[in-house]
Motif scaffolding. Structure first.
Motif: not given
Length: 153
Positions: A93-107
């Protein structure tokens, strides 16, 4: 076969079936330029058929957050720079989904949505998210939104 995204010569390789392929290629190139300039990382994507584990992880996160993307995934990538695990899925559709997942900071964990220039806001996102606009030489106008993850994934 993986594809190294070239942000100097934008190509629609792997995205041809998208009705906004040129804009989606620009969005993908914009992401590649960001990672090269900020982290020195070369942005490489794989066809969805080779990236099933990556796509399943993103879709599981979205499902747990009650968001279902109705478009077909075309490409994905997953990599880690510094202490951040990044995952991208580019949809037809043209959508981009990204997940930014810090390894050491759940916030500091979030899911981002970016809409290619010329695409409508997907129905499944329209009522839940407001999209900010940003200009890009490679991608035209990018509309983006995000939400912070509350759980471990």
């Amino acid at each position: 076969m993986s594809y190294t995204v070239d942000f100097n010569t934008v190509s629609t390789v792997g995205l041809e079936s998208s009705p906004v392929a040129t804009a989606l290629a620009g969005l993908r190139a914009n992401e590649a330029r960001y990672f090269k300039n900020k982290y020195g990382h070369v942005f490489t994507v794989e066809p969805a058929s080779n990236a099933k584990t990556t796509i399943e992880w993103v879709e599981r996160i979205l499902k747990e957050e009650r968001v279902v993307v109705s478009s077909r995934p075309l490409e994905a990538t997953a990599f880690q720079v510094e202490n951040i695990r990044w995952t991208y899925v580019f949809y037809e559709s043209g959508l981009s989904v990204n997940v930014m997942y810090t390894v050491d900071d759940p916030k500091k964990r979030a899911v981002g949505f970016k809409l290619s220039d010329g695409m409508e806001v997907p129905e499944e996102l329209a009522s839940r998210f407001k999209f900010a606009r940003q200009k890009s030489k490679l991608a035209g106008t990018i509309r983006g939104s995000y939400f912070v993850l509350k759980n471990e994934h």
